[in-house]
Design a protein around this motif. Structure first.
Motif, PDB file in Angstrom:
ATOM      1  N   LEU A   1       1.243 -11.046   2.710  1.00 36.16           N
ATOM      2  CA  LEU A   1      -0.339 -11.212   2.579  1.00 36.16           C
ATOM      3  C   LEU A   1      -0.959 -11.726   3.377  1.00 36.16           C
ATOM      4  CD1 LEU A   1      -0.377 -11.161  -1.604  1.00 36.16           C
ATOM      5  CD2 LEU A   1      -0.800  -8.996  -0.163  1.00 36.16           C
ATOM      6  N   GLU A   2      -0.553 -13.118   3.741  1.00 35.52           N
ATOM      7  CA  GLU A   2      -1.229 -14.015   4.558  1.00 35.52           C
ATOM      8  C   GLU A   2      -1.093 -13.383   6.090  1.00 35.52           C
ATOM      9  OE1 GLU A   2      -1.770 -18.629   4.642  1.00 35.52           O
ATOM     10  OE2 GLU A   2       0.540 -17.898   5.111  1.00 35.52           O
ATOM     11  N   THR A   3      -0.014 -12.771   6.251  1.00 36.97           N
ATOM     12  CA  THR A   3       0.109 -12.160   7.928  1.00 36.97           C
ATOM     13  C   THR A   3      -0.089 -10.733   7.902  1.00 36.97           C
ATOM     14  OG1 THR A   3       2.271 -11.868   7.375  1.00 36.97           O
ATOM     15  CG2 THR A   3       1.916 -13.921   8.256  1.00 36.97           C
ATOM     16  N   GLU A   4      -0.664 -10.359   6.716  1.00 39.58           N
ATOM     17  CA  GLU A   4      -0.939  -8.969   6.810  1.00 39.58           C
ATOM     18  C   GLU A   4       0.125  -8.062   7.273  1.00 39.58           C
ATOM     19  OE1 GLU A   4      -4.867  -8.456   8.857  1.00 39.58           O
ATOM     20  OE2 GLU A   4      -5.776  -9.661   7.599  1.00 39.58           O
ATOM     21  N   LYS A   5       1.315  -8.185   6.748  1.00 38.10           N
ATOM     22  CA  LYS A   5       2.484  -7.309   7.319  1.00 38.10           C
ATOM     23  C   LYS A   5       3.062  -6.645   6.107  1.00 38.10           C
ATOM     24  CE  LYS A   5       4.101 -10.186  11.008  1.00 38.10           C
ATOM     25  NZ  LYS A   5       5.297 -10.740  11.690  1.00 38.10           N
ATOM     26  N   PRO A   6       3.619  -5.432   6.214  1.00 40.62           N
ATOM     27  CA  PRO A   6       4.224  -4.840   5.137  1.00 40.62           C
ATOM     28  C   PRO A   6       5.337  -5.827   4.281  1.00 40.62           C
ATOM     29  CG  PRO A   6       4.391  -3.550   7.178  1.00 40.62           C
ATOM     30  CD  PRO A   6       3.811  -4.835   7.639  1.00 40.62           C
ATOM     31  N   PHE A   7       5.739  -5.355   3.132  1.00 42.75           N
ATOM     32  CA  PHE A   7       6.671  -6.367   2.308  1.00 42.75           C
ATOM     33  C   PHE A   7       7.529  -5.375   1.689  1.00 42.75           C
ATOM     34  CE2 PHE A   7       7.316  -7.905  -2.044  1.00 42.75           C
ATOM     35  CZ  PHE A   7       7.971  -9.052  -1.537  1.00 42.75           C
ATOM     36  N   ARG A   8       8.860  -5.502   1.852  1.00 44.72           N
ATOM     37  CA  ARG A   8       9.903  -4.685   1.165  1.00 44.72           C
ATOM     38  C   ARG A   8      10.214  -5.602   0.216  1.00 44.72           C
ATOM     39  NH1 ARG A   8      11.954  -0.155   3.175  1.00 44.72           N
ATOM     40  NH2 ARG A   8      11.393   0.154   5.378  1.00 44.72           N
ATOM     41  N   ILE A   9      10.675  -4.972  -1.195  1.00 44.62           N
ATOM     42  CA  ILE A   9      11.126  -5.635  -2.357  1.00 44.62           C
ATOM     43  C   ILE A   9      12.298  -4.695  -3.027  1.00 44.62           C
ATOM     44  CG2 ILE A   9       9.083  -4.978  -3.838  1.00 44.62           C
ATOM     45  CD1 ILE A   9       9.594  -7.575  -5.364  1.00 44.62           C
TER      46      ILE A   9
ATOM     47  N   ARG B   1      14.694   0.080  -3.450  1.00 44.48           N
ATOM     48  CA  ARG B   1      14.044  -0.454  -2.360  1.00 44.48           C
ATOM     49  C   ARG B   1      12.351   0.275  -2.338  1.00 44.48           C
ATOM     50  NH1 ARG B   1      17.734  -0.526   2.597  1.00 44.48           N
ATOM     51  NH2 ARG B   1      15.796  -1.185   3.585  1.00 44.48           N
ATOM     52  N   ILE B   2      11.497  -0.719  -2.279  1.00 43.10           N
ATOM     53  CA  ILE B   2      10.290  -0.401  -2.134  1.00 43.10           C
ATOM     54  C   ILE B   2       9.708  -1.202  -0.844  1.00 43.10           C
ATOM     55  CG2 ILE B   2       8.101  -0.218  -3.445  1.00 43.10           C
ATOM     56  CD1 ILE B   2       9.891  -0.511  -5.930  1.00 43.10           C
ATOM     57  N   ARG B   3       8.761  -0.279  -0.126  1.00 40.71           N
ATOM     58  CA  ARG B   3       7.933  -0.906   0.750  1.00 40.71           C
ATOM     59  C   ARG B   3       6.660  -0.854   0.644  1.00 40.71           C
ATOM     60  NH1 ARG B   3       5.088   0.369   5.100  1.00 40.71           N
ATOM     61  NH2 ARG B   3       5.565  -0.369   6.994  1.00 40.71           N
ATOM     62  N   VAL B   4       6.025  -2.023   0.555  1.00 39.91           N
ATOM     63  CA  VAL B   4       4.403  -2.198   0.394  1.00 39.91           C
ATOM     64  C   VAL B   4       3.828  -2.202   1.515  1.00 39.91           C
ATOM     65  CG1 VAL B   4       2.918  -3.615  -0.847  1.00 39.91           C
ATOM     66  CG2 VAL B   4       5.102  -3.386  -1.753  1.00 39.91           C
ATOM     67  N   PRO B   5       2.891  -1.297   1.946  1.00 38.68           N
ATOM     68  CA  PRO B   5       2.250  -1.387   3.100  1.00 38.68           C
ATOM     69  C   PRO B   5       1.182  -2.618   3.431  1.00 38.68           C
ATOM     70  CG  PRO B   5       1.503   0.637   2.109  1.00 38.68           C
ATOM     71  CD  PRO B   5       2.572  -0.137   1.239  1.00 38.68           C
ATOM     72  N   ALA B   6       1.069  -2.957   4.399  1.00 38.35           N
ATOM     73  CA  ALA B   6       0.151  -4.122   4.719  1.00 38.35           C
ATOM     74  C   ALA B   6      -1.318  -3.887   3.938  1.00 38.35           C
ATOM     75  CB  ALA B   6       0.168  -4.443   6.348  1.00 38.35           C
TER      76      ALA B   6
ATOM     77  N   ASP C   1       1.377   2.223   8.536  1.00 40.69           N
ATOM     78  CA  ASP C   1       1.785   1.213   9.276  1.00 40.69           C
ATOM     79  C   ASP C   1       3.317   1.030   9.083  1.00 40.69           C
ATOM     80  OD1 ASP C   1       1.946   0.480   6.474  1.00 40.69           O
ATOM     81  OD2 ASP C   1       1.013  -1.392   6.522  1.00 40.69           O
ATOM     82  N   GLU C   2       4.069   2.334   8.961  1.00 39.85           N
ATOM     83  CA  GLU C   2       5.343   2.418   8.864  1.00 39.85           C
ATOM     84  C   GLU C   2       6.196   1.753   9.784  1.00 39.85           C
ATOM     85  OE1 GLU C   2       8.687   3.722   6.830  1.00 39.85           O
ATOM     86  OE2 GLU C   2       6.683   4.427   6.333  1.00 39.85           O
ATOM     87  N   ASP C   3       5.788   1.686  11.186  1.00 36.55           N
ATOM     88  CA  ASP C   3       6.401   1.148  12.416  1.00 36.55           C
ATOM     89  C   ASP C   3       6.286  -0.486  12.301  1.00 36.55           C
ATOM     90  OD1 ASP C   3       7.309   3.598  12.929  1.00 36.55           O
ATOM     91  OD2 ASP C   3       5.685   3.912  14.480  1.00 36.55           O
ATOM     92  N   GLU C   4       5.524  -1.045  11.692  1.00 38.55           N
ATOM     93  CA  GLU C   4       5.386  -2.478  11.712  1.00 38.55           C
ATOM     94  C   GLU C   4       6.568  -3.154  11.026  1.00 38.55           C
ATOM     95  OE1 GLU C   4       1.752  -4.134  10.283  1.00 38.55           O
ATOM     96  OE2 GLU C   4       0.416  -2.207  10.819  1.00 38.55           O
ATOM     97  N   ASP C   5       6.668  -4.387  11.370  1.00 41.52           N
ATOM     98  CA  ASP C   5       7.858  -5.228  11.096  1.00 41.52           C
ATOM     99  C   ASP C   5       7.690  -5.486   9.344  1.00 41.52           C
ATOM    100  OD1 ASP C   5       9.108  -5.403  13.351  1.00 41.52           O
ATOM    101  OD2 ASP C   5       8.206  -7.415  13.794  1.00 41.52           O
ATOM    102  N   ASP C   6       8.794  -5.406   8.783  1.00 37.11           N
ATOM    103  CA  ASP C   6       8.674  -5.811   7.083  1.00 37.11           C
ATOM    104  C   ASP C   6       9.101  -7.186   7.130  1.00 37.11           C
ATOM    105  OD1 ASP C   6       8.260  -3.258   6.781  1.00 37.11           O
ATOM    106  OD2 ASP C   6      10.224  -2.630   6.399  1.00 37.11           O
TER     107      ASP C   6
END
Length: 108
Positions: free
Chosen positions: A29-37, A43-48, A78-83
């Motif tokens: 959240l702080e770095t405005e990047k996607p998050f995987r959990i 597996r779930i990808r949360v967009p930034a 934002d699919e291509d951003e680093d997770d």
């Protein structure tokens, strides 16, 4: 990509795992990047740009606080951003039967 099946899952974790998940989430959240959990084996990808909210419920002799992230299913621009780091692993799965609406919801 396989179609997403409706899902509404609640998973309990030991305190140490919750702390680790929350730290990774806070960093994302702080770095405005996607998050995987990984929750209950999926597996779930949360967009930034997911919307973050905190919910409080009271009733029937108990209280509940939920930290929620929501986004539209078609909102993975934002699919291509680093997770943020690697996925978490679950040891036990616990599924309930009701479906979630038009947004994914990751309660962390």
């Amino acid at each position: 990509m396989a179609p997403r099946v409706p899902r509404d899952v609640e998973q309990e974790y030991p305190t140490a795992e919750v702390v680790a998940k929350l730290r990774r989430l806070a960093d994302a959240l702080e770095t405005e990047k996607p998050f995987r959990i990984q929750i209950a084996g999926e597996r779930i990808r949360v967009p930034a740009h997911a919307t973050f909210s905190i919910e409080h419920e009271r009733g029937d002799g108990e209280e509940e606080i939920e930290f929620q992230l929501k986004w539209k299913l078609d909102d993975d621009s934002d699919e291509d951003e680093d997770d943020s780091e690697s996925d978490d692993e679950d040891s036990e799965d616990s599924d309930s039967g009701s479906a979630d609406d038009a947004a994914d919801k990751a309660v962390v």
